[in-house]
Write a protein that holds these residues in place. Structure first.
Motif, mmCIF file in Angstrom:
data_model
loop_
_atom_site.group_PDB
_atom_site.id
_atom_site.type_symbol
_atom_site.label_atom_id
_atom_site.label_comp_id
_atom_site.label_asym_id
_atom_site.label_seq_id
_atom_site.Cartn_x
_atom_site.Cartn_y
_atom_site.Cartn_z
ATOM 1 N N TRP A 1 0.832 -1.213 0.000
ATOM 2 C CA TRP A 1 0.000 0.000 0.000
ATOM 3 C C TRP A 1 0.866 1.262 0.000
ATOM 4 O O TRP A 1 0.708 2.125 -0.881
ATOM 5 C CB TRP A 1 -0.991 -0.063 1.165
ATOM 6 C CG TRP A 1 -1.921 1.114 1.313
ATOM 7 C CD1 TRP A 1 -2.185 1.790 2.462
ATOM 8 C CD2 TRP A 1 -2.743 1.736 0.306
ATOM 9 N NE1 TRP A 1 -3.102 2.793 2.245
ATOM 10 C CE2 TRP A 1 -3.464 2.792 0.922
ATOM 11 C CE3 TRP A 1 -2.929 1.525 -1.065
ATOM 12 C CZ2 TRP A 1 -4.351 3.619 0.238
ATOM 13 C CZ3 TRP A 1 -3.816 2.356 -1.751
ATOM 14 C CH2 TRP A 1 -4.501 3.380 -1.104
ATOM 15 N N TRP B 1 -9.841 4.801 -5.443
ATOM 16 C CA TRP B 1 -9.490 5.587 -4.255
ATOM 17 C C TRP B 1 -8.674 6.820 -4.626
ATOM 18 O O TRP B 1 -8.762 7.853 -3.967
ATOM 19 C CB TRP B 1 -8.706 4.738 -3.250
ATOM 20 C CG TRP B 1 -9.449 3.520 -2.791
ATOM 21 C CD1 TRP B 1 -10.789 3.279 -2.892
ATOM 22 C CD2 TRP B 1 -8.896 2.363 -2.162
ATOM 23 N NE1 TRP B 1 -11.101 2.059 -2.367
ATOM 24 C CE2 TRP B 1 -9.966 1.473 -1.909
ATOM 25 C CE3 TRP B 1 -7.600 1.991 -1.774
ATOM 26 C CZ2 TRP B 1 -9.784 0.235 -1.296
ATOM 27 C CZ3 TRP B 1 -7.405 0.763 -1.164
ATOM 28 C CH2 TRP B 1 -8.482 -0.103 -0.931
ATOM 29 N N GLY C 1 -9.098 7.133 7.622
ATOM 30 C CA GLY C 1 -8.425 6.314 6.603
ATOM 31 C C GLY C 1 -8.619 6.949 5.242
ATOM 32 O O GLY C 1 -9.077 6.323 4.296
ATOM 33 N N CYS C 2 -8.239 8.223 5.129
ATOM 34 C CA CYS C 2 -8.589 9.050 3.955
ATOM 35 C C CYS C 2 -7.823 8.685 2.700
ATOM 36 O O CYS C 2 -8.221 9.079 1.605
ATOM 37 C CB CYS C 2 -8.375 10.532 4.272
ATOM 38 S SG CYS C 2 -6.641 10.960 4.589
ATOM 39 N N GLY C 3 -6.713 7.904 2.820
ATOM 40 C CA GLY C 3 -5.921 7.595 1.630
ATOM 41 C C GLY C 3 -5.501 8.877 0.934
ATOM 42 O O GLY C 3 -5.224 9.894 1.585
ATOM 43 N N PRO C 4 -5.496 8.870 -0.406
ATOM 44 C CA PRO C 4 -5.056 10.082 -1.132
ATOM 45 C C PRO C 4 -6.026 11.253 -1.034
ATOM 46 O O PRO C 4 -5.736 12.327 -1.552
ATOM 47 C CB PRO C 4 -4.937 9.604 -2.583
ATOM 48 C CG PRO C 4 -5.003 8.125 -2.554
ATOM 49 C CD PRO C 4 -5.727 7.731 -1.299
ATOM 50 N N ARG D 1 -9.612 11.799 -1.825
ATOM 51 C CA ARG D 1 -10.627 12.299 -2.780
ATOM 52 C C ARG D 1 -11.852 12.868 -2.068
ATOM 53 O O ARG D 1 -12.466 13.824 -2.543
ATOM 54 C CB ARG D 1 -11.038 11.200 -3.773
ATOM 55 C CG ARG D 1 -11.925 10.134 -3.166
ATOM 56 C CD ARG D 1 -12.308 9.034 -4.137
ATOM 57 N NE ARG D 1 -13.305 8.154 -3.535
ATOM 58 C CZ ARG D 1 -13.060 7.311 -2.548
ATOM 59 N NH1 ARG D 1 -11.852 7.219 -2.041
ATOM 60 N NH2 ARG D 1 -14.027 6.560 -2.045
ATOM 61 N N ASP E 1 -4.856 9.428 8.378
ATOM 62 C CA ASP E 1 -4.390 8.154 7.824
ATOM 63 C C ASP E 1 -3.077 7.798 8.520
ATOM 64 O O ASP E 1 -2.302 8.685 8.895
ATOM 65 C CB ASP E 1 -4.183 8.230 6.309
ATOM 66 C CG ASP E 1 -4.294 6.853 5.647
ATOM 67 O OD1 ASP E 1 -5.308 6.602 4.956
ATOM 68 O OD2 ASP E 1 -3.385 6.014 5.861
ATOM 69 N N VAL E 2 -2.834 6.498 8.677
ATOM 70 C CA VAL E 2 -1.615 6.054 9.342
ATOM 71 C C VAL E 2 -0.431 5.935 8.390
ATOM 72 O O VAL E 2 0.700 5.746 8.839
ATOM 73 C CB VAL E 2 -1.821 4.693 10.051
ATOM 74 C CG1 VAL E 2 -2.678 4.856 11.287
ATOM 75 C CG2 VAL E 2 -2.421 3.654 9.113
ATOM 76 N N VAL E 3 -0.694 6.008 7.089
ATOM 77 C CA VAL E 3 0.410 5.891 6.123
ATOM 78 C C VAL E 3 0.840 7.292 5.688
ATOM 79 O O VAL E 3 0.051 8.029 5.088
ATOM 80 C CB VAL E 3 -0.010 5.033 4.907
ATOM 81 C CG1 VAL E 3 1.050 5.065 3.818
ATOM 82 C CG2 VAL E 3 -0.274 3.599 5.342
ATOM 83 N N SER F 1 -3.659 7.791 13.760
ATOM 84 C CA SER F 1 -4.575 6.648 13.810
ATOM 85 C C SER F 1 -5.905 7.096 14.400
ATOM 86 O O SER F 1 -5.946 7.969 15.271
ATOM 87 C CB SER F 1 -3.984 5.537 14.680
ATOM 88 O OG SER F 1 -4.979 4.570 14.971
ATOM 89 N N VAL F 2 -6.976 6.442 13.966
ATOM 90 C CA VAL F 2 -8.302 6.750 14.521
ATOM 91 C C VAL F 2 -8.357 6.427 16.012
ATOM 92 O O VAL F 2 -9.171 6.981 16.743
ATOM 93 C CB VAL F 2 -9.404 5.983 13.735
ATOM 94 C CG1 VAL F 2 -9.251 4.478 13.876
ATOM 95 C CG2 VAL F 2 -10.790 6.421 14.160
ATOM 96 N N ASP G 1 -14.872 2.915 1.698
ATOM 97 C CA ASP G 1 -13.982 1.969 1.006
ATOM 98 C C ASP G 1 -13.601 0.756 1.865
ATOM 99 O O ASP G 1 -12.460 0.300 1.812
ATOM 100 C CB ASP G 1 -12.690 2.689 0.564
ATOM 101 C CG ASP G 1 -12.968 3.968 -0.201
ATOM 102 O OD1 ASP G 1 -13.785 3.908 -1.122
ATOM 103 O OD2 ASP G 1 -12.383 5.014 0.139
ATOM 104 N N ASN H 1 -13.441 0.776 5.144
ATOM 105 C CA ASN H 1 -12.701 1.179 6.350
ATOM 106 C C ASN H 1 -13.382 0.785 7.651
ATOM 107 O O ASN H 1 -12.782 0.933 8.727
ATOM 108 C CB ASN H 1 -12.414 2.689 6.327
ATOM 109 C CG ASN H 1 -11.250 3.005 5.422
ATOM 110 O OD1 ASN H 1 -10.611 2.089 4.893
ATOM 111 N ND2 ASN H 1 -10.963 4.273 5.213
ATOM 112 N N ILE I 1 -11.038 -1.342 9.696
ATOM 113 C CA ILE I 1 -9.842 -0.866 10.409
ATOM 114 C C ILE I 1 -9.800 -1.420 11.832
ATOM 115 O O ILE I 1 -10.769 -1.286 12.585
ATOM 116 C CB ILE I 1 -9.793 0.684 10.439
ATOM 117 C CG1 ILE I 1 -9.462 1.241 9.048
ATOM 118 C CG2 ILE I 1 -8.775 1.187 11.459
ATOM 119 C CD1 ILE I 1 -9.519 2.763 8.947
#
Ligand SMILES: C[S@@+](CC[C@H](N)C(=O)[O-])C[C@H]1O[C@@H](n2cnc3c(N)ncnc32)[C@H](O)[C@@H]1O
Length: 267
Positions: free
Chosen positions: A32, A63, A86-89, A91, A107-109, A127-128, A145, A147, A150
């Protein structure tokens, strides 16, 4: 319809990271974070391998794309401030901004947060389950998506998100089409080159099974809808009886605090 209880399958995995566990798609071949590091909108393919070894295709390209009709059906029901877990990129953040709905993603990444910020979104590397700004005052918390998976304990996650939303807030959750789907266990994510993540705790929840999960968390499903083949529920916390004056003061405080967070949390 009676829904089978959520079940944990497969042996617990040894993990990585400060919590002793990996996060979605991290560790091992790091599929990921690796996809997020790529330039451009093409991310996929990405597959979730479940605790019993069966695989489920993940729409990673979607995503990273602009929000679509189904995403907008969620924002139609969202009131700011919105927390996209966990918003990712990011959108959903961009689509919310276009509607002038205040929204923050977590997001954790780090690469997800960087992409979301790079495209103008407000995102925190958090993290949430960590301490967050505006706890109890987010009006809408998004779990898009898949989530709801999680942490691998959907009731605990919904309880947490209900607490973040506070009285009268809602949690907007994407669920799976298979009504009774209720799987919890250690999963991995695999990319197109066969790079596999470390095992992480995850869950998949169907559109009927979510009612029981919500009830476990002390919450109620108040609306369910489908858009372009995707399924969603709106979950509410019971509203405490407050005076109109109290409510007005709470909303005014929320707007001020959102502006302060935006100013202070984003480097
Ligand atoms: C199934 S993907 C969802 C994709 C995402 N909504 C998007 O638009 O890219 C799960 C996302 O949640 C993030 N995540 C996993 N565990 C998390 C946690 N404890 N707190 C916040 N985000 C988390 C992952 O890094 C990943 O970006």
């Amino acid at each position: 319809m009676s829904v089978p209880p959520l079940r944990r399958t497969g042996p617990p995995a040894g993990g990585i990271g400060p919590s002793g566990r990996a996060d979605f798609g991290t560790g091992g071949g790091d599929p990921w974070p690796r996809l997020l590091r790529q330039a451009g909108r093409h991310l996929g393919p990405l597959t979730l391998r479940g605790p019993d070894g069966t695989t489920h295709d993940l729409p990673a390209d979607r995503w990273a794309d602009a929000a679509g009709v189904a995403d907008h059906s969620v924002l139609d029901r969202a009131v700011g401030p919105v927390l996209d877990v966990g918003c990712g990129p990011g959108r959903m953040l961009h689509a919310a901004a276009a509607r002038a709905i205040p929204a923050v993603g977590i997001d954790v990444v780090p690469h997800a947060v960087a992409r979301a910020r790079g495209a103008g979104g407000l995102a925190l590397h958090r993290s949430v389950f960590a301490r967050l700004p505006l706890e109890g005052r987010w009006r809408s918390v998004l779990l898009m998506d898949g989530n709801i998976g999680i942490g691998g304990d959907p009731s605990a996650l919904l309880h947490r998100c209900g607490g973040l939303a506070g009285d009268g807030g809602t949690v907007l959750v994407e669920v799976e089409a298979d009504p009774g789907l209720a799987i919890i266990g250690d999963c991995t994510v695999v990319d197109g080159a066969g790079r596999e993540s470390a095992p992480f705790a995850w869950a998949r929840v169907g559109r009927s099974a979510i009612r029981e999960v919500a009830a476990d968390a002390g919450l109620t499903v108040v609306e369910q809808w489908e858009s372009v083949g995707r399924h969603f529920v709106r979950i509410a916390r019971p509203l405490r009886t407050t005076s109109a004056r109290e409510r007005t003061r709470a909303f005014a405080a929320t707007a001020t605090t959102t502006a302060q967070i935006t100013a202070s949390a984003i480097p």
